[in-house]
Write an enzyme that holds these catalytic residues in place. Sequence first.
Site, PDB file in Angstrom:
ATOM      1  N   GLY A   1       0.822  -1.212   0.000  1.00 57.03           N
ATOM      2  CA  GLY A   1       0.000   0.000   0.000  1.00 57.03           C
ATOM      3  C   GLY A   1       0.855   1.261   0.000  1.00 57.03           C
ATOM      4  O   GLY A   1       2.089   1.206  -0.054  1.00 57.03           O
TER       5      GLY A   1
ATOM      6  N   THR B   1      -7.000   6.165  12.777  1.00 53.54           N
ATOM      7  CA  THR B   1      -7.331   7.192  11.775  1.00 53.54           C
ATOM      8  C   THR B   1      -8.220   8.308  12.303  1.00 53.54           C
ATOM      9  O   THR B   1      -9.060   8.085  13.185  1.00 53.54           O
ATOM     10  CB  THR B   1      -8.046   6.526  10.581  1.00 53.54           C
ATOM     11  OG1 THR B   1      -8.634   7.541   9.751  1.00 53.54           O
ATOM     12  CG2 THR B   1      -9.179   5.607  11.030  1.00 53.54           C
TER      13      THR B   1
ATOM     14  N   GLU C   1     -10.642   9.314  10.759  1.00 54.86           N
ATOM     15  CA  GLU C   1     -12.020   8.941  10.433  1.00 54.86           C
ATOM     16  C   GLU C   1     -12.796   8.542  11.686  1.00 54.86           C
ATOM     17  O   GLU C   1     -14.022   8.554  11.697  1.00 54.86           O
ATOM     18  CB  GLU C   1     -12.035   7.756   9.463  1.00 54.86           C
ATOM     19  CG  GLU C   1     -12.101   8.133   8.006  1.00 54.86           C
ATOM     20  CD  GLU C   1     -13.432   8.717   7.572  1.00 54.86           C
ATOM     21  OE1 GLU C   1     -14.475   8.119   7.868  1.00 54.86           O
ATOM     22  OE2 GLU C   1     -13.419   9.789   6.937  1.00 54.86           O
TER      23      GLU C   1
ATOM     24  N   TYR D   1     -15.939   1.771   7.767  1.00 55.83           N
ATOM     25  CA  TYR D   1     -14.481   1.812   7.923  1.00 55.83           C
ATOM     26  C   TYR D   1     -14.111   2.438   9.266  1.00 55.83           C
ATOM     27  O   TYR D   1     -13.303   1.895  10.027  1.00 55.83           O
ATOM     28  CB  TYR D   1     -13.876   2.616   6.770  1.00 55.83           C
ATOM     29  CG  TYR D   1     -12.428   3.014   6.976  1.00 55.83           C
ATOM     30  CD1 TYR D   1     -11.396   2.107   6.762  1.00 55.83           C
ATOM     31  CD2 TYR D   1     -12.086   4.309   7.382  1.00 55.83           C
ATOM     32  CE1 TYR D   1     -10.066   2.476   6.949  1.00 55.83           C
ATOM     33  CE2 TYR D   1     -10.761   4.688   7.568  1.00 55.83           C
ATOM     34  CZ  TYR D   1      -9.759   3.772   7.355  1.00 55.83           C
ATOM     35  OH  TYR D   1      -8.445   4.134   7.555  1.00 55.83           O
TER      36      TYR D   1
ATOM     37  N   LYS E   1     -12.208   0.667  12.382  1.00 57.55           N
ATOM     38  CA  LYS E   1     -10.937   1.210  12.893  1.00 57.55           C
ATOM     39  C   LYS E   1     -11.029   1.512  14.384  1.00 57.55           C
ATOM     40  O   LYS E   1     -10.038   1.415  15.107  1.00 57.55           O
ATOM     41  CB  LYS E   1     -10.573   2.484  12.130  1.00 57.55           C
ATOM     42  CG  LYS E   1      -9.908   2.229  10.789  1.00 57.55           C
ATOM     43  CD  LYS E   1      -8.459   1.780  10.959  1.00 57.55           C
ATOM     44  CE  LYS E   1      -7.767   1.567   9.630  1.00 57.55           C
ATOM     45  NZ  LYS E   1      -6.421   1.011   9.749  1.00 57.55           N
TER      46      LYS E   1
END
Length: 345
Positions: free
Chosen positions: A12, A129, A131, A157, A161
Amino acid sequence: MGKRVLITGIAGQDGGHLAKLLHEKGYKVYGIIRGQMEASHPRYQAVKQEMPYVELIMADLLDLSSLVRAVQLAQPDEVYNLAAISHVGYSFRDPILTADVTGKGVVNMLEAIRLSGGEKTIRFYQASTSEMFGGLDYNRPDKGYSEDANFHPRSPYGVAKLYGHWITVNYRESYGMFACNGILFNHEGERRGSEFVTRKISKAVARIKYGKQDVLELGNLDSKRDWGYAGDYVEGMWRMLQQDKPDDYVLATGETHTIREFCELAFKEISIEIKWQGSDAEEVGVDASTGKTVIKINPEFYRPAEVDLLLGDPTKAEKVLGWKRKVDFPGLVKMMVDHDLGLES
Ligand code: NAP
Ligand code: GDD
């Protein structure tokens, strides 16, 4: 003897930056790549070609036994868990897989370390994150989110997380593991996947410049992100694992910009000034000198729930880790567009 490191998600964006950094620091680098790839597989070959110094290990975050084998093989001093289903929009389409990989995958990695007898010796980094903050409960508009701000994830997501974040804290508190969460705000660059908005824009700008594409289709132009450069952020990850005590840290720039601003700066790199016309799904971005539409809205890219505003407060990382981002917002946009102009010319 140099240190040994195991990185999940080596293929990634961050995996490549981190592998390079740690290789340069003298680490022996092991990287997990998923699937049943033979050494002749093009994807395996591509990673090997870019990072010949990395020993690739086939394993999957969904498969505990493969992770135990990877830890036993690499015998790492440090593990960085970067693997995840990381695309927020995609997580709405495949929420269960996202929960399994992005959430449960973290406990699989932690258990693999414990089952291999490494809980007291191996240092663990979890890719948490911004997020998780979600943009609601935003009560510090002047400074941004810090480590103690409320979490309110707005996507499958973000929810997955959050599990990964808390299970990492839990293993630190329960078993005394040296386990850290890096709560990273968006970081981008030339290795960014083209499904993420910044790279989608920089690629489109380069393709429009060379006549390979007419229009860039986007979703929400008004969300704001705290965008830094991925190369700066992997340095912060490493610093977290070099401290005397494990802890959680925000890495961010402390600045926030709209998708609209990113577009304007990116097109400026090819001497196109964007003029916005219309509103909502009918809005378009036109080339001010020719009147040609170069940006339009495609509601397919809207999300069922959006994170409207992300702004991070990196004060703790700056003070404790001595970390600071180097690349600023205009520098990041220019770097990405220049890179894609090089690829598309
Ligand atoms: P990325 O480019 O999407 O890389 C994620 C990697 O995870 C991919 O190489 C992918 O493998 C691998 N992966 C997916 N499912 C897997 C599985 N079941 N088993 C093993 N590997 C699997 O993400 P990134 O931008 O480098 O981000 C690294 C980490 O930081 C992610 O966990 C992300 O959620 C988190 N994060 C990123 C940002 C950011 O702005 N970039 C900010 C905060 C947190 P394939 O290559 O085979 O698909
Ligand atoms: N991907 C994408 N594609 N996003 C778009 C588009 C589009 O065509 N048009 C507008 N956007 C908006 C999204 O709605 C979102 O508000 C913003 O652009 C950023 O989207 P992404 O680049 O996909 O990133 P993200 O902020 O959702 O998630 C990234 O950052 C997180 C940290 O805050 C990912 O790297 C996550 O893995 C990471 O955790």
